[in-house]
Design an enzyme around this catalytic site. Structure first.
Site, short mmCIF file in Angstrom:
data_model
loop_
_atom_site.label_atom_id
_atom_site.label_comp_id
_atom_site.label_asym_id
_atom_site.label_seq_id
_atom_site.Cartn_x
_atom_site.Cartn_y
_atom_site.Cartn_z
N CYS A 142 53.52 64.12 85.80
CA CYS A 142 51.84 64.09 85.67
C CYS A 142 50.97 63.81 84.64
CB CYS A 142 51.03 65.30 86.77
SG CYS A 142 51.58 67.14 86.39
N HIS A 186 44.33 66.53 85.02
CA HIS A 186 44.19 66.14 83.54
C HIS A 186 43.52 65.80 82.09
CE1 HIS A 186 47.49 69.07 85.37
NE2 HIS A 186 48.57 68.75 84.89
#
Ligand code: NAP
Ligand code: 3JN
Length: 343
Positions: free
Chosen positions: A131, A250
């Site tokens: 990710c 994130h």
């Protein structure tokens, strides 16, 4: 349009649930869908388009008998190592979310906006990158195209959902216990720490995944090696990955060194024209990307772009994306869309 028989492995997990949502929301052409997980979830029911579908256990026998054509897999590295080759042997495409196959040279490691051309009808295992890698390379690709990136220095601020369903519950539980003491106690007891290596509530953890011989973590080295494979093997990359008490999204502080001088307008233009990127860079009005605003959103957000005066041709960027969507489920479904164009 032809429809496909699809299976989602790890369907009960944090990523798997979003894969189900993405297949539905993006209208992937499905004629039949199967949800699989471990023996623990056998018989559970999950919703797909207002229908309740029973979760099956993933076993070699299931693979032997199934007629599914495309598998979206998100059940950890050891499950992928064991089962992806069994799917591939039966000529079933397996888009895998784990790190198990990412660095195998003949396995495509795909961010569709960058390298969908590495897909091929003859390659049955396809890897979804980590990710933190996905959102960084997606945002940097348009810049790299206009002014080659020589070096990347990145620090990540990673949400707990990256560590799975149990880590989300762990943050909630720890935070509740600390708030209940009115902040008189700021540490939780050891028994409340299990999904993550340290307390995460009202804290940061500068460790994601295990430590390696070189003192970097495995997550940090994933960012280094995957970025080279996807973007350019000549780019030098170094990373520090940190877990933060955010549920989803994130964030990354990224410093890039470019090969040539470039203006901020050129960078803005490249990012504005980049695929599935949104520029939010209006510091006068205190506008910049933040994880709470990226939660549940499909694009990757870029802001805080500024020239680094400490070194020639260096720039700072701040990159935020929903780690369960572009960082995992969405990227996997976008790969599936690119794949079916070839079939
Ligand atoms: P999670 O919430 O813990 O879910 C794990 C899923 O895997 C559950 O559905 C679980 O089923 C299933 N599973 C575990 N062992 C299995 C087995 N032997 N056979 C079949 N299914 C099994 O974790 P997650 O956050 O969704 O992440 C899952 C995996 O995705 C990670 O381990 C990682 O490899 C990958 N991932 C990738 C990224 C990325 O950066 N692209 C991000 C996050 C995760 P049960 O319900 O039966 O336990
Ligand atoms: O921690 C995060 O924010 C992302 C985690 C990804 C992850 C978690 C467990 C195992 C991975 C991954 O995708 O790299 C793996 C894995 O190695 O498969």
């Amino acid at each position: 349009m032809r429809k496909f028989r699809v299976a989602i492995v790890g369907a009960t997990g944090a990523v798997g649930r979003e894969m189900i949502n993405m297949v539905e929301k993006l209208n992937f052409p499905v004629s039949e869908i199967h949800f699989l997980a471990s023996h623990r979830s056998k018989g559970k029911k999950l919703k797909f388009k207002n229908e309740e579908i029973e979760v099956k256990e993933l076993t070699p026998e299931f693979i032997e008998k199934t007629d599914v054509e495309i598998v979206l897999m998100s059940a950890g590295g050891s499950t992928s190592k064991k089962y992806a080759p069994l799917f591939a042997k039966r000529k079933i495409y397996c888009i895998d979310n784990s790190s198990a196959w990412r660095m195998v040279p003949e396995v495509p490691l795909v961010v569709p906006e960058i390298n969908a051309h590495t897909l091929s009808p003859q390659k049955y295992i396809i890897a979804n990158p980590n990710c933190s890698t996905i959102q960084m390379v997606q945002a940097l690709y348009p810049v790299h195209k206009i002014a080659k990136i020589k070096r990347i220095v990145v620090a990540t601020y990673q949400a707990v959902s990256g560590a799975g369903q149990k880590a989300i519950l762990e943050l909630q539980n720890q935070a509740r216990k600390i708030v209940e003491t009115n902040f008189e106690k700021i540490h939780v007891s050891r028994k409340d720490i299990s999904a993550l290596p340290q307390q995460i509530a009202f804290n940061l953890i500068p460790q994601i995944d295990v430590f390696l011989e070189n003192s970097f973590t495995k997550e940090e080295m994933k960012m280094v090696n995957e970025t080279k494979k996807i973007l350019d093997p000549e780019i030098e990359v170094t990373a520090t990955c940190v877990r933060v008490p955010v549920i989803r999204g994130h964030s990354e502080a990224v410093n890039v060194e470019l090969e040539r001088e470039i203006s901020i307008e050129e960078i803005y233009k490249a990012i504005r024209n980049g695929e599935n990127l949104v520029l939010i860079d209006d510091i006068k009005n205190l506008k910049y990307p933040m994880p709470v605003d990226a939660h549940g959103k499909l694009p990757t957000f870029v802001g805080r772009i500024r020239k680094d005066p400490s070194r020639k041709n260096c720039w700072w960027l701040w990159i935020v994306s929903d780690n369960l969507l572009k960082g995992a489920a969405l990227n996997a479904v976008q790969i599936a869309f690119k794949l079916i164009e070839l079939l």
